[in-house]
Design a protein around this motif. Structure first.
Motif, PDB file in Angstrom:
ATOM      1  N   ILE A  36       0.841  -1.198   0.000  1.00  0.00           N
ATOM      2  CA  ILE A  36       0.000   0.000   0.000  1.00  0.00           C
ATOM      3  C   ILE A  36       0.875   1.246   0.000  1.00  0.00           C
ATOM      4  N   TRP A  37       0.700   2.065  -1.021  1.00  0.00           N
ATOM      5  CA  TRP A  37       1.375   3.371  -1.073  1.00  0.00           C
ATOM      6  C   TRP A  37       0.424   4.422  -0.505  1.00  0.00           C
ATOM      7  N   SER A  38       0.919   5.236   0.400  1.00  0.00           N
ATOM      8  CA  SER A  38       0.088   6.288   0.966  1.00  0.00           C
ATOM      9  C   SER A  38       0.965   7.344   1.615  1.00  0.00           C
ATOM     10  N   ASP A  39       0.354   8.468   1.965  1.00  0.00           N
ATOM     11  CA  ASP A  39       1.069   9.552   2.620  1.00  0.00           C
ATOM     12  C   ASP A  39       0.403   9.870   3.947  1.00  0.00           C
ATOM     13  N   VAL A  40       1.203  10.230   4.929  1.00  0.00           N
ATOM     14  CA  VAL A  40       0.688  10.616   6.237  1.00  0.00           C
ATOM     15  C   VAL A  40      -0.209  11.843   6.131  1.00  0.00           C
ATOM     16  N   ALA A  41       0.074  12.700   5.157  1.00  0.00           N
ATOM     17  CA  ALA A  41      -0.682  13.945   4.991  1.00  0.00           C
ATOM     18  C   ALA A  41      -1.853  13.798   4.028  1.00  0.00           C
ATOM     19  N   HIS A  67       4.165   1.579   1.971  1.00  0.00           N
ATOM     20  CA  HIS A  67       5.207   2.234   1.179  1.00  0.00           C
ATOM     21  C   HIS A  67       5.008   3.749   1.179  1.00  0.00           C
ATOM     22  N   ALA A  68       6.107   4.452   1.067  1.00  0.00           N
ATOM     23  CA  ALA A  68       6.090   5.914   1.145  1.00  0.00           C
ATOM     24  C   ALA A  68       5.632   6.553  -0.161  1.00  0.00           C
ATOM     25  N   PHE A  69       4.870   7.620  -0.008  1.00  0.00           N
ATOM     26  CA  PHE A  69       4.456   8.464  -1.133  1.00  0.00           C
ATOM     27  C   PHE A  69       4.279   9.870  -0.575  1.00  0.00           C
ATOM     28  N   GLU A  70       5.010  10.835  -1.110  1.00  0.00           N
ATOM     29  CA  GLU A  70       4.891  12.223  -0.661  1.00  0.00           C
ATOM     30  C   GLU A  70       4.035  13.007  -1.647  1.00  0.00           C
ATOM     31  N   LEU A  71       2.913  13.482  -1.188  1.00  0.00           N
ATOM     32  CA  LEU A  71       2.061  14.297  -2.050  1.00  0.00           C
ATOM     33  C   LEU A  71       2.733  15.610  -2.412  1.00  0.00           C
ATOM     34  N   ASP A  72       3.555  16.126  -1.512  1.00  0.00           N
ATOM     35  CA  ASP A  72       4.267  17.377  -1.771  1.00  0.00           C
ATOM     36  C   ASP A  72       5.705  17.244  -1.266  1.00  0.00           C
ATOM     37  N   GLY A  95      -1.611   8.862  -7.480  1.00  0.00           N
ATOM     38  CA  GLY A  95      -2.490   9.249  -6.380  1.00  0.00           C
ATOM     39  C   GLY A  95      -2.554   8.155  -5.343  1.00  0.00           C
ATOM     40  N   VAL A  96      -2.876   8.524  -4.132  1.00  0.00           N
ATOM     41  CA  VAL A  96      -2.932   7.564  -3.037  1.00  0.00           C
ATOM     42  C   VAL A  96      -4.223   7.729  -2.242  1.00  0.00           C
ATOM     43  N   PRO A  97      -4.661   6.651  -1.548  1.00  0.00           N
ATOM     44  CA  PRO A  97      -3.965   5.377  -1.383  1.00  0.00           C
ATOM     45  C   PRO A  97      -4.008   4.530  -2.660  1.00  0.00           C
ATOM     46  N   PHE A  98      -3.020   3.666  -2.780  1.00  0.00           N
ATOM     47  CA  PHE A  98      -2.956   2.762  -3.924  1.00  0.00           C
ATOM     48  C   PHE A  98      -2.536   1.394  -3.403  1.00  0.00           C
ATOM     49  N   PHE A  99      -3.332   0.386  -3.728  1.00  0.00           N
ATOM     50  CA  PHE A  99      -3.107  -0.966  -3.237  1.00  0.00           C
ATOM     51  C   PHE A  99      -2.619  -1.856  -4.383  1.00  0.00           C
ATOM     52  N   VAL A 100      -1.576  -2.630  -4.146  1.00  0.00           N
ATOM     53  CA  VAL A 100      -1.116  -3.633  -5.103  1.00  0.00           C
ATOM     54  C   VAL A 100      -1.280  -4.995  -4.440  1.00  0.00           C
ATOM     55  N   LEU A 101      -2.133  -5.831  -5.036  1.00  0.00           N
ATOM     56  CA  LEU A 101      -2.458  -7.134  -4.462  1.00  0.00           C
ATOM     57  C   LEU A 101      -1.780  -8.244  -5.247  1.00  0.00           C
ATOM     58  N   GLY A 102      -1.096  -9.098  -4.523  1.00  0.00           N
ATOM     59  CA  GLY A 102      -0.466 -10.244  -5.155  1.00  0.00           C
ATOM     60  C   GLY A 102       0.613  -9.889  -6.156  1.00  0.00           C
ATOM     61  N   SER A 139      -6.975   1.541  -6.942  1.00  0.00           N
ATOM     62  CA  SER A 139      -6.679   2.944  -6.684  1.00  0.00           C
ATOM     63  C   SER A 139      -7.760   3.595  -5.836  1.00  0.00           C
ATOM     64  N   GLY A 140      -7.343   4.373  -4.847  1.00  0.00           N
ATOM     65  CA  GLY A 140      -8.269   5.163  -4.060  1.00  0.00           C
ATOM     66  C   GLY A 140      -8.817   4.451  -2.842  1.00  0.00           C
ATOM     67  N   ALA A 141      -9.538   5.226  -2.010  1.00  0.00           N
ATOM     68  CA  ALA A 141     -10.134   4.694  -0.782  1.00  0.00           C
ATOM     69  C   ALA A 141     -11.449   4.012  -1.110  1.00  0.00           C
ATOM     70  N   GLN A 142     -11.355   2.861  -1.738  1.00  0.00           N
ATOM     71  CA  GLN A 142     -12.547   2.121  -2.152  1.00  0.00           C
ATOM     72  C   GLN A 142     -13.322   1.630  -0.925  1.00  0.00           C
ATOM     73  N   ASP A 143     -14.606   1.332  -1.117  1.00  0.00           N
ATOM     74  CA  ASP A 143     -15.423   0.844  -0.016  1.00  0.00           C
ATOM     75  C   ASP A 143     -14.977  -0.571   0.366  1.00  0.00           C
ATOM     76  N   PRO A 144     -15.271  -1.009   1.604  1.00  0.00           N
ATOM     77  CA  PRO A 144     -14.805  -2.315   2.070  1.00  0.00           C
ATOM     78  C   PRO A 144     -15.214  -3.480   1.176  1.00  0.00           C
ATOM     79  N   GLN A 145     -16.414  -3.451   0.627  1.00  0.00           N
ATOM     80  CA  GLN A 145     -16.864  -4.573  -0.195  1.00  0.00           C
ATOM     81  C   GLN A 145     -16.072  -4.673  -1.496  1.00  0.00           C
ATOM     82  N   THR A 146     -15.706  -3.534  -2.055  1.00  0.00           N
ATOM     83  CA  THR A 146     -14.871  -3.554  -3.257  1.00  0.00           C
ATOM     84  C   THR A 146     -13.496  -4.125  -2.946  1.00  0.00           C
TER      85      THR A 146
END
Length: 251
Positions: free
Chosen positions: A17-22, A51-56, A191-198, A204-211
């Motif tokens: 998972i790539w994401s930023d604290v901000a 994993h790290a991702f800096e938006l700025d 853009g984040v969050p971004f999930f790579v599975l397997g 891409s994105g903050a998808q809903d739990p069922q997705t």
């Protein structure tokens, strides 16, 4: 999307998972992923790596503007429009049990925070550190570029304060952060969050739990085929195996 450098063990499912604290949506995405994981029948075999991702990346240690004014400037909107954006994401976060306090948020560079997350990973506390930093930024009004603040937050999750301070001052994990960012660029993540599975499926994105649950299930089924289920008699009938045949004698 193929990512040869990321792979899962045969009995595991790796989620990167790539994401930023901000990133407000990254905290929401984390909660939604946790909800999906709680419903996933193979959740104990899922290995999550942040994993790290800096938006700025060029952000100063502390931004002089408030969150509202910074958003208005960034998107060319009025302060009222920016406030509306903040209110919307605050309500969405509340639906996930999160309290966002943008009125006291202190904007700043997140490079050191990402280094701290890498340091925590070496001690088996990566997820706890990620969670604490997100709450510090989104809810507590902490400046996550400040060294003393980072040491305090690290101690709260059980890390050694002097060791953390030395690691951050020495930039021990700076290269790892840059590697994360280079990999994100190579994968086309913008853009984040971004999930790579397997190792080869992106969400891409903050998808809903069922997705997210559906994605976990699909990737697990494709990468971990279920064993054949035998039907019929409990014991197999006569047949041939390994080039040999059992031929029953005639009475």
């Amino acid at each position: 999307m193929t990512t040869p450098q990321i792979s899962s063990a045969p009995d595991r499912l790796r989620v990167d998972i790539w994401s930023d604290v901000a990133c407000p949506w990254c905290y929401i995405g984390k909660r939604r992923f946790e909800q999906a994981l709680a419903q996933f029948s193979h959740r104990d075999q899922v290995e999550v790596t942040w994993h790290a991702f800096e938006l700025d990346p060029a952000a100063p240690a502390e931004h002089p503007l408030s969150m509202r004014d910074a958003l208005a400037k960034k998107y060319g909107r009025t302060p009222e429009d920016a406030q509306g954006m903040m209110d919307h994401v605050t309500r969405t976060a509340a639906d996930e049990g999160l309290e966002y306090r943008f009125d006291r948020a202190r904007l700043g560079n997140t490079f050191s925070a990402h280094q701290l997350i890498h340091h925590a990973a070496q001690h088996g506390k990566q997820d706890a550190m990620k969670e604490r930093l997100l709450r510090a930024y989104m809810s507590d009004g902490d400046l996550v570029s400040d060294l003393d603040t980072l040491v305090r937050l690290a101690q709260e999750v059980g890390l050694d304060g002097p060791e953390v301070r030395a690691a951050l001052l020495g930039g021990h994990h700076a290269h790892a952060v840059r590697q994360d960012e280079a990999q994100a660029q190579a994968l086309g993540i913008s853009g984040v969050p971004f999930f790579v599975l397997g190792g080869k499926y992106g969400v891409s994105g903050a998808q809903d739990p069922q997705t997210l649950l559906g994605a976990l299930t699909q990737v697990w089924q494709e990468t971990h085929p279920a064993p054949l289920q035998m039907i019929g008699t409990e014991s197999p009938a006569d047949g041939c195996e390994d080039g040999q045949c059992a031929v029953p004698e005639r009475p």
